[in-house]
Design an enzyme around this catalytic site. Sequence first.
Site, PDB file in Angstrom:
ATOM      1  N   SER A 226      -9.774   2.188   2.690  1.00 52.94           N
ATOM      2  CA  SER A 226      -8.942   2.942   1.765  1.00 52.94           C
ATOM      3  C   SER A 226      -7.978   2.085   0.954  1.00 52.94           C
ATOM      4  O   SER A 226      -7.386   2.547  -0.025  1.00 52.94           O
ATOM      5  CB  SER A 226      -8.119   3.985   2.541  1.00 52.94           C
ATOM      6  OG  SER A 226      -7.238   3.353   3.472  1.00 52.94           O
TER       7      SER A 226
ATOM      8  N   LYS B 104       0.847  -1.206   0.000  1.00 55.22           N
ATOM      9  CA  LYS B 104       0.000   0.000   0.000  1.00 55.22           C
ATOM     10  C   LYS B 104       0.882   1.255   0.000  1.00 55.22           C
ATOM     11  O   LYS B 104       1.856   1.349   0.747  1.00 55.22           O
ATOM     12  CB  LYS B 104      -0.927  -0.008   1.217  1.00 55.22           C
ATOM     13  CG  LYS B 104      -1.971   1.106   1.214  1.00 55.22           C
ATOM     14  CD  LYS B 104      -2.908   0.973   2.418  1.00 55.22           C
ATOM     15  CE  LYS B 104      -3.966   2.062   2.427  1.00 55.22           C
ATOM     16  NZ  LYS B 104      -4.872   1.958   3.603  1.00 55.22           N
TER      17      LYS B 104
ATOM     18  N   SER C 210      -9.955  -0.182   6.884  1.00 59.09           N
ATOM     19  CA  SER C 210      -9.383  -0.078   5.539  1.00 59.09           C
ATOM     20  C   SER C 210      -8.635  -1.308   5.054  1.00 59.09           C
ATOM     21  O   SER C 210      -8.209  -1.349   3.904  1.00 59.09           O
ATOM     22  CB  SER C 210      -8.452   1.140   5.454  1.00 59.09           C
ATOM     23  OG  SER C 210      -9.203   2.326   5.537  1.00 59.09           O
TER      24      SER C 210
END
Length: 505
Positions: A156, A81, A180
């Site tokens: 997210s 990420k 997330s």
Amino acid sequence: MTDLTRLTAAELAAKIHAREVTSAEVTRAHLDRIAEADGRVHAFLHVDTEGALAAAREVDAGLEAGHAPASPLAGVPLALKDVLTTEGIPTTCGSKTLENWLPPYDSTVTRRLREAGIVILGKTNMDEFAMGSSTENSAYGPTRNPWDHERIPGGSGGGSSASLAAFEAPLAIGTDTGGSIRQPGAVTGTVGVKPTYGGVSRYGLVAFSSSLDQAGPCARTVTDAALLHEVIGGHDPLDSTSIDAPVPPVVAAAREGARGDLSGVRVGVVQEFAGEGYQPGVLRSFQAAVEQLRELGAEVVEVSCPNFAYALPAYYLIAPSECSSNLARFDAMRYGLRVADDGEHGAEEVMSLSREAGFGAEVKRRIMLGTYALSSGYYDAYYGSAQKVRTLITRDFTAAFERVDVLVSPTTPTTAFKIGERVDDPLAMYLADLCTIPANLAGNPAMSVPSGLSDEDGLPVGLQIMAPTLADDRLYRVGAAYEVARDAAAGGSLVHQVPELEAAK
């Protein structure tokens, strides 16, 4: 030849370490898959082809020389990420503010991955500064759900979850501030784990909400997630919130759970998370999952956690408050985007104009909410009161775990919604994290494991499992046992049911 992208991380590691296949071959197969599919999915913001192949060749050279693998996952590719710093590789946090920023250091998670011989394929797309539930808030465009390209992959960390579901990577790292990791896992049919707060270092994790942010493993199976958890977990003196305690025995727990026996385990069904506002197909999937846990030998009881109902409003005071403080560092003075730097504007005006140009609408919304909540005359009424609710939620967890070993609920109230469907309705967007937020507020570990497909729309549904702090191993035992039972009932692994992606055009 076996399609290497369809194997689990554990299977790939076994083949690489037995020298049946090289890490370079495995890495190239996934890079080819990214080239084929990511034009449609947009899971990645940056693909580090040369770096990944160089890391893979280094693993192969060590094995060729007779050295033991650096870890059980050495040689296996991973998607990272884009909120964790990577030396010399762009880290944007999905924001124009950090476009093209090359960090001078690795986060602790990144360093541990490299030391374990894990091959980092690149950085994945995300909601800007991890603020969102759909990955539509990225400054670089939305990621699409591999199950249905018209739908969101969660947020997210939608890029990480989508990379798994699209078979672009066998492993990924996400971060979880209010869901997330788990919510994207649920809507893409993948496994996502939020470890105990402090169980994985936050050093080099670009902060959104420091008391809530937590990095964790993402995978297609519970065992793969456990193997990754052991690599990234453990104390870090560089992080003042890091817990100085051994990593719970998550891999051993997953292997025990895979035997399919939950005798003696008490499972609590959270009453507050199964009522109005939940998609009927999600509830039916959840009820079927609970019945499977019972058939595995678990004792199932209903548990009330009354203060969980206030988690969402408390979170949207605490997280924006910490966000408004953390994002103040993006002042256009030291790094990041700078506009109007023409000698005609003062420093304050350059800061203002740069933030206006660099931050997206959702980030600005949360900064304003947080600044208001912390302002003179409102601090006690808003931020202070939210922290009191946080204490009550923690007490609910404590009371519940005096009766049961784990708690379960749906991970998210609905399956993946369509791209654009909620962008103009922030409250509807925030409700996607209704079930996941309590674990962040209390610091408890929690997992989302796929619970099949909704009988309404054929899209993935997630089962959330929550455990006491520092009892992360319970998640893996229950999750692995359920995974085996789920696949047996379905006549095959859920991870291979994702529709074949249309090649990028």
